[in-house]
Design a protein around this motif. Sequence first.
Motif, PDB file in Angstrom:
ATOM      1  N   THR A  30       0.848  -1.198   0.000  1.00 39.64           N
ATOM      2  CA  THR A  30       0.000   0.000   0.000  1.00 39.64           C
ATOM      3  C   THR A  30       0.879   1.242   0.000  1.00 39.64           C
ATOM      4  OG1 THR A  30      -0.154   0.030   2.408  1.00 39.64           O
ATOM      5  CG2 THR A  30      -1.884  -1.157   1.231  1.00 39.64           C
ATOM      6  N   VAL A  31       0.317   2.319  -0.568  1.00 36.79           N
ATOM      7  CA  VAL A  31       1.092   3.543  -0.725  1.00 36.79           C
ATOM      8  C   VAL A  31       0.302   4.749  -0.226  1.00 36.79           C
ATOM      9  CG1 VAL A  31       2.014   5.132  -2.482  1.00 36.79           C
ATOM     10  CG2 VAL A  31       2.507   2.705  -2.633  1.00 36.79           C
ATOM     11  N   GLN A  41       5.618  13.745  -0.604  1.00 34.25           N
ATOM     12  CA  GLN A  41       6.223  12.530  -0.085  1.00 34.25           C
ATOM     13  C   GLN A  41       5.427  11.314  -0.540  1.00 34.25           C
ATOM     14  OE1 GLN A  41       5.492  15.173   2.083  1.00 34.25           O
ATOM     15  NE2 GLN A  41       7.598  15.886   2.230  1.00 34.25           N
ATOM     16  N   ALA A  42       6.140  10.203  -0.728  1.00 34.66           N
ATOM     17  CA  ALA A  42       5.470   8.930  -0.976  1.00 34.66           C
ATOM     18  C   ALA A  42       6.011   7.927   0.026  1.00 34.66           C
ATOM     19  CB  ALA A  42       5.741   8.458  -2.392  1.00 34.66           C
ATOM     20  N   VAL A  43       5.118   7.132   0.623  1.00 37.61           N
ATOM     21  CA  VAL A  43       5.535   6.096   1.558  1.00 37.61           C
ATOM     22  C   VAL A  43       4.963   4.766   1.080  1.00 37.61           C
ATOM     23  CG1 VAL A  43       5.173   5.188   3.892  1.00 37.61           C
ATOM     24  CG2 VAL A  43       5.815   7.592   3.583  1.00 37.61           C
ATOM     25  N   ILE A  44       5.812   3.738   1.033  1.00 38.54           N
ATOM     26  CA  ILE A  44       5.355   2.409   0.622  1.00 38.54           C
ATOM     27  C   ILE A  44       5.408   1.481   1.836  1.00 38.54           C
ATOM     28  CG2 ILE A  44       5.709   0.471  -0.969  1.00 38.54           C
ATOM     29  CD1 ILE A  44       7.354   2.419  -2.737  1.00 38.54           C
ATOM     30  N   LEU A  45       4.293   0.812   2.098  1.00 35.28           N
ATOM     31  CA  LEU A  45       4.244  -0.162   3.181  1.00 35.28           C
ATOM     32  C   LEU A  45       4.116  -1.558   2.578  1.00 35.28           C
ATOM     33  CD1 LEU A  45       1.633   1.362   5.687  1.00 35.28           C
ATOM     34  CD2 LEU A  45       4.123   1.656   5.722  1.00 35.28           C
ATOM     35  N   ILE A  84       1.227  -2.078  -6.756  1.00 32.95           N
ATOM     36  CA  ILE A  84       0.584  -1.392  -5.623  1.00 32.95           C
ATOM     37  C   ILE A  84      -0.897  -1.730  -5.595  1.00 32.95           C
ATOM     38  CG2 ILE A  84       0.066   0.876  -4.609  1.00 32.95           C
ATOM     39  CD1 ILE A  84       2.649   1.858  -6.084  1.00 32.95           C
ATOM     40  N   GLN A  85      -1.360  -2.175  -4.421  1.00 33.35           N
ATOM     41  CA  GLN A  85      -2.754  -2.604  -4.340  1.00 33.35           C
ATOM     42  C   GLN A  85      -3.726  -1.513  -3.914  1.00 33.35           C
ATOM     43  OE1 GLN A  85      -0.777  -5.789  -2.317  1.00 33.35           O
ATOM     44  NE2 GLN A  85      -2.573  -7.070  -2.713  1.00 33.35           N
ATOM     45  N   TYR A  86      -3.228  -0.579  -3.128  1.00 30.72           N
ATOM     46  CA  TYR A  86      -4.139   0.479  -2.667  1.00 30.72           C
ATOM     47  C   TYR A  86      -3.327   1.743  -2.419  1.00 30.72           C
ATOM     48  CZ  TYR A  86      -8.662   2.022  -0.793  1.00 30.72           C
ATOM     49  OH  TYR A  86      -9.873   2.645  -0.611  1.00 30.72           O
TER      50      TYR A  86
END
Lengths: 301, 258, 93
Positions: A30-31, A41-45, A84-86
Amino acid sequence: MPEGKRENWRWEESRWENPDIDWKKGKAITVGIDVGSVSSQAVILVDGELFAYSSMRTGSDSPNSALNAVNWAMEGTGMTLDDIQYTVGTGYGRVNVPFADRAITEISCHARGGIYMYGPTVRTILDMGGQDCKVIHCDEKGKVVSFLMNDKCAAGTGRGMEVFADLLGVPIGEVGQQSLDVDVEPEPVSSTCVVFAKSEATGLLRSGWSKEKVLAAYCSAMAIRVKSLLDRAGMEEDFAITGGIAKNLGVVTRLEKQLGVKAFKPKYDTQIAGALGAALFAQALLAKEEKEEITIATDCP
Amino acid sequence: MITAGLDVGNKFVKVVILKDGEVAARGHSYSGFDQKKAAEDALSQALIIAGLIREDISYISATGAGKAEVTFANGTVTEVGAAARGVIRIFPEVRIVVDVGAEESRVLKIDEKGKVIDFAISDKCAAGTGSFLEAMSRTLEIPLEEMGPLSLEAAKSLPMNAQCAVFAESEVISLIHMNTSKPEIARSIHDAMASRISSMVRRVGLQKEMGMIGGVAKNPGFVRALERDLEVTILLPESHPDFVSALGAAIAAAEKIS
Amino acid sequence: MLANYGYNDGSGDFFITIDTDKCMECEDKPCVAACPVEILESFTDDYDDHVVGVVEKHRNKIRYSCAPCKHASEERNIACQKACPFEAIKHSW
């Protein structure tokens, strides 16, 4: 860059990646993307764990800023947008994240991201961004209990600090440190308004004040200003600061002194709180959708 | 009887010498960072024009943000009091006075004797003062005195979202990038600022007999924007709208000795 | 949630505080229609609660927008506060 062309307001962009995570083994990617007025900013989990982030300047059109930020965060990992799923968009330009599944306000995202970054004991989050200042109270789950946001006036924002960095010819990243380089703490600049404070500072410089002394007077005025917002919203410990100005020790230490409270020390780039919160919302919303799909699937005859 | 009024503003010092009720001379100088010296310079200038010497003046009254700096003055008068006295001398019919200076704006409601009934002041935020137009003129790279005439060339105005002068600079830059014409940007800037002054007028109470003084009264684009917003015709002094408070201070000085 | 809409600048604090925990219990949201200048709107917040907030374009000028309810010399008659059955709306100025 040629001499004299240096742009003192430019702050450092940053990118980070967690080497311990193999995203290909992850189930949920998820992003969160925070498109602010000054930075994005972009954060990827990966399965709710922080995998990568990027923080960069916002370009003149928001859709590209969102894409640029997420591309930089993914750089070198082999991950593509299709993985990316969501995606949740937040910030001032949140409606301009074309590939987002949902937009959520920056207040809710900052609370959620702040709790993840600083731990569940944090009750007050002060976000000092490029063009706004927010005070958010939240519960241990990161749900907002109360908030106050000021984006009308440049005083107390990163933009106001940039005006001073430019006036004094000091790189923005060095403002805080230089402002602490004074023997005696000067009286704070008396004008709240950045335009008036700037003409006040010009007068101080002409009357012989050093750059450091003027910076000290301005950082101190900014701390007073931010404290008045905290007083209005109510200050409750534990306390943490996010956003670009959290990196300015000249403001932070003076604010801590005035409040008589220490702010939690950040583990990550303080500018990612909003995007991180958005990514956490994305993670929760994805889980909810999957659960609903399972329910629908089992309901089918 | 000869008196002098000094209006020590944030940007300029204005001096009026009054001889038997008539303006004998005006003087002005940049306030800079030594307002006392600036006031002395402006006064000397006016004395030379009037062919007088300092000892000819019976009373000097100071007004304006830096009035306390002028230690050689015999007394001071409030900015509101000076503006009201000056205006009622020029326009006995005016009941609402709009005074927009570099770092301060005021709206006064006065009676037929020039007594101040109500007033509103804005001096803590640049957005409602001449500094706003100055900052915008720098961003647009157009001299301040050309901003107003330029804005009158535009047929329409765009809403400006930013209330703060610092944020408005970024907004103006993005309007430039979007190829909005400079006259339209200038008009949008004037309209945005006029709406802030209008709201002060409404707070004090709108009346038809309205006059404007202060440095910004020299800007026809701003006056027109305010007239459009309030749907009134604004009376302007025939010349020197920025010297009206200095005139008022000189009148106050004459009151002291009579 | 106590939602503070408005701003602080050199001239002071101008905030409308809405207690959304009370607000979400309210069916009709009569404050929205009561405001003479339409600065309030009802919407679904990030936690899926149905609440009232200040319209975005008014947030940074509420001192001016709210002027009709706050004339300097007359008695204050704040329409949204009067209409609210839960006392959920406060003005800071």
